[in-house]
Design an enzyme around this catalytic site. Sequence first.
Site, PDB file in Angstrom:
ATOM      1  N   ASN A  50      54.448  28.248  18.452  1.00  0.00           N
ATOM      2  CA  ASN A  50      53.005  28.211  18.722  1.00  0.00           C
ATOM      3  C   ASN A  50      52.665  27.002  19.588  1.00  0.00           C
ATOM      4  O   ASN A  50      53.244  25.918  19.444  1.00  0.00           O
ATOM      5  CB  ASN A  50      52.165  28.278  17.443  1.00  0.00           C
ATOM      6  CG  ASN A  50      52.576  27.317  16.348  1.00  0.00           C
ATOM      7  OD1 ASN A  50      53.725  26.878  16.294  1.00  0.00           O
ATOM      8  ND2 ASN A  50      51.653  26.986  15.485  1.00  0.00           N
ATOM      9  N   GLU A  52      49.318  25.039  20.777  1.00  0.00           N
ATOM     10  CA  GLU A  52      47.867  24.928  20.540  1.00  0.00           C
ATOM     11  C   GLU A  52      47.167  24.230  21.709  1.00  0.00           C
ATOM     12  O   GLU A  52      47.805  23.695  22.620  1.00  0.00           O
ATOM     13  CB  GLU A  52      47.629  24.184  19.219  1.00  0.00           C
ATOM     14  CG  GLU A  52      48.199  24.969  18.048  1.00  0.00           C
ATOM     15  CD  GLU A  52      47.907  24.337  16.698  1.00  0.00           C
ATOM     16  OE1 GLU A  52      47.479  23.169  16.646  1.00  0.00           O
ATOM     17  OE2 GLU A  52      48.116  25.036  15.689  1.00  0.00           O
ATOM     18  N   CYS A  61      50.202  32.050  19.570  1.00  0.00           N
ATOM     19  CA  CYS A  61      51.108  32.148  18.426  1.00  0.00           C
ATOM     20  C   CYS A  61      52.565  32.216  18.904  1.00  0.00           C
ATOM     21  O   CYS A  61      52.848  32.631  20.040  1.00  0.00           O
ATOM     22  CB  CYS A  61      50.812  33.407  17.625  1.00  0.00           C
ATOM     23  SG  CYS A  61      49.227  33.396  16.787  1.00  0.00           S
ATOM     24  N   GLU A  63      54.895  34.305  18.031  1.00  0.00           N
ATOM     25  CA  GLU A  63      55.359  35.668  18.312  1.00  0.00           C
ATOM     26  C   GLU A  63      54.955  36.099  19.712  1.00  0.00           C
ATOM     27  O   GLU A  63      55.732  36.691  20.457  1.00  0.00           O
ATOM     28  CB  GLU A  63      54.760  36.652  17.299  1.00  0.00           C
ATOM     29  CG  GLU A  63      55.108  36.367  15.851  1.00  0.00           C
ATOM     30  CD  GLU A  63      54.097  35.444  15.155  1.00  0.00           C
ATOM     31  OE1 GLU A  63      53.648  34.463  15.782  1.00  0.00           O
ATOM     32  OE2 GLU A  63      53.770  35.716  14.001  1.00  0.00           O
ATOM     33  N   CYS A  99      49.911  37.255  12.496  1.00  0.00           N
ATOM     34  CA  CYS A  99      48.472  37.526  12.488  1.00  0.00           C
ATOM     35  C   CYS A  99      48.205  38.916  13.074  1.00  0.00           C
ATOM     36  O   CYS A  99      49.095  39.540  13.667  1.00  0.00           O
ATOM     37  CB  CYS A  99      47.725  36.449  13.278  1.00  0.00           C
ATOM     38  SG  CYS A  99      47.856  36.627  15.064  1.00  0.00           S
ATOM     39  N   CYS A 102      48.954  39.370  16.831  1.00  0.00           N
ATOM     40  CA  CYS A 102      50.390  39.492  17.124  1.00  0.00           C
ATOM     41  C   CYS A 102      50.919  40.854  16.709  1.00  0.00           C
ATOM     42  O   CYS A 102      51.762  41.446  17.394  1.00  0.00           O
ATOM     43  CB  CYS A 102      51.172  38.371  16.432  1.00  0.00           C
ATOM     44  SG  CYS A 102      50.910  36.764  17.216  1.00  0.00           S
TER      45      CYS A 102
END
Length: 150
Positions: A50, A52, A61, A63, A99, A102
Amino acid sequence: MKTDTISKDTIQSLIRTALDMRGRAYTPYSRYTVGAALLAKSGTVYTGCNVENAAFTPSTCAERTAFSKAVSEGDREFTAIAIVGGHEGAASEGFAPPCGVCRQVMAEFCEADSFIIILAKSEDEYRVFTLGELLPSAFGLDASPEKKPV
Ligand code: THU
């Protein structure tokens, strides 16, 4: 658990790679690091963490980092993804399920009944799901008439 299409060795190797990737996560805001290892049908493993951002929305993210790397390299067919996550500097004490966004990205490229999602705490502690188990009735503009918007 559906593990017949992937060996335990492959699962554990993907988990090791995902655990390494946690170390590359850029997480000054959440302090929650996620690592992913995505196995393409070509045999190539694409990694992700990830990343940010101060503006929050541009954060990505782990993934989706891996999927973007794969698709931009020309791979669009996938077998499995291993995902690990936890608080920065700590072991992966819990599972880190993908999430919803994803999961939807996975549904764009992967088959619901055969793409495998490995949620792991360690090489020896993991759970295996199909995409269809984690995202039933996914939205998609595929050939199925009942799924096509009018
Ligand atoms: N995160 C992921 O990398 N993957 C997910 O599927 C869920 C959440 C990241 C986003 C953010 O950087 C941090 O975890 C806390 O939400």
